[in-house]
Design an enzyme around this catalytic site. Structure first.
Site, PDB file in Angstrom:
ATOM      1  N   CYS A   1     105.687  32.123  57.291  1.00  0.00           N
ATOM      2  CA  CYS A   1     104.763  31.306  56.510  1.00  0.00           C
ATOM      3  C   CYS A   1     105.541  30.356  55.595  1.00  0.00           C
ATOM      4  CB  CYS A   1     103.789  32.201  55.739  1.00  0.00           C
ATOM      5  SG  CYS A   1     102.334  31.326  55.106  1.00  0.00           S
TER       6      CYS A   1
ATOM      7  N   HIS B   1     101.773  36.454  59.695  1.00  0.00           N
ATOM      8  CA  HIS B   1     102.533  37.439  58.916  1.00  0.00           C
ATOM      9  C   HIS B   1     102.703  38.772  59.652  1.00  0.00           C
ATOM     10  CE1 HIS B   1     102.662  35.462  54.880  1.00  0.00           C
ATOM     11  NE2 HIS B   1     101.694  34.740  55.433  1.00  0.00           N
TER      12      HIS B   1
ATOM     13  N   GLU C   1     104.735  41.127  58.894  1.00  0.00           N
ATOM     14  CA  GLU C   1     105.017  42.211  57.939  1.00  0.00           C
ATOM     15  C   GLU C   1     103.752  42.897  57.445  1.00  0.00           C
ATOM     16  OE1 GLU C   1     104.322  38.715  55.179  1.00  0.00           O
ATOM     17  OE2 GLU C   1     104.937  39.096  57.247  1.00  0.00           O
TER      18      GLU C   1
END
Length: 243
Positions: free
Chosen positions: A101, A210, A212
């Site tokens: 991002c 994302h 994560e």
């Protein structure tokens, strides 16, 4: 291979790998990235934006957020942070670097990746679970996936529209450097539905969604998604195999 949801990737126990996670003022997702690294079997090393040393890490992650408040434009000031001189040199020497991002925006501003990220075409911040088609499973960050798989991970951005000249886009396509493409609708107007790319050497990867946030069962998309694990387990496995 028929597109399917990616299987959960397994951690590499006691890998000894050290992956740095850079924190800029305004970074939001550094702790999430560090936790993803730890779950994959590596040690997460915090790197501060004012540092000049990478502290002997084996790979680097530039996480999401709003570095320096996104003043001027997203990633433009972070590109000049002291730590980035070391990141650029390490990337140019072959170190695996992942930008997520805002980190993707920083990689583009640093010219480690071509193109730029601009305001979403609908002019609104978007936050949703997003399907991605894996186009390139031959990078240090994607080797635990298979080309043609569909993975689902969260997406949240206001300036996520990937743009580049027609010549750059054609080169990315021709050389297999489009790593991920949006599926189920383009969420931000990115050219050619591009969600993530890699550099010519293949060691630097940037994407807007994302991974994560999709590494633990019960906390990812649909309450059980772990499709993001493959980014971090791929990196750890790559680092172990190249020692």
């Amino acid at each position: 291979m028929t597109a399917t949801t990616a299987p959960a990737a397994e951690a590499v126990a006691d890998s000894g790998a050290r992956i740095g996670v850079v924190t800029f003022p305004g970074t939001l997702d550094d702790r999430d990235a560090a936790r993803a690294v730890t779950l994959a079997g590596a040690s997460a090393v915090n790197l501060w934006h004012a540092d000049t040393s990478l502290d002997g890490v084996d790979a680097v992650i530039l996480p999401g957020g709003f570095s320096y408040g996104d003043y001027l434009r997203a990633g433009a000031i972070a590109r000049f942070a002291p730590i980035m001189e070391s990141v650029v040199k390490a990337a140019e020497s072959g170190m695996p670097v992942l930008g997520i991002c805002n980190g993707f925006q920083v990689l583009c501003e640093s010219h480690l990746l071509p193109g730029a990220l601009i305001r979403n075409d609908h002019q609104h911040f978007i936050c949703r679970d997003q399907d991605l088609l894996v186009e390139n499973a031959d990078t240090p960050w994607t080797s635990d996936y298979e080309q043609g798989q569909t993975i689902r991970i969260p997406l949240k951005n206001g300036e996520g529209g990937y743009v580049a000249t027609p010549e750059v886009l054609d080169e990315l396509e021709a050389t297999g450097r489009v790593v991920f493409r949006y599926q189920g609708g383009n969420p931000n107007g990115s050219m050619r539905d591009i969600a993530g790319i890699t550099n010519e050497a293949g060691n630097v990867v940037g994407l807007m969604p994302h991974p994560e946030h999709a590494v633990e069962a019960g906390f990812g998309p649909d309450g059980s998604g772990v499709d993001g694990q493959g980014f971090f387990s791929s990196a750890v496995r790559t680092l172990v195999s190249t020692r």
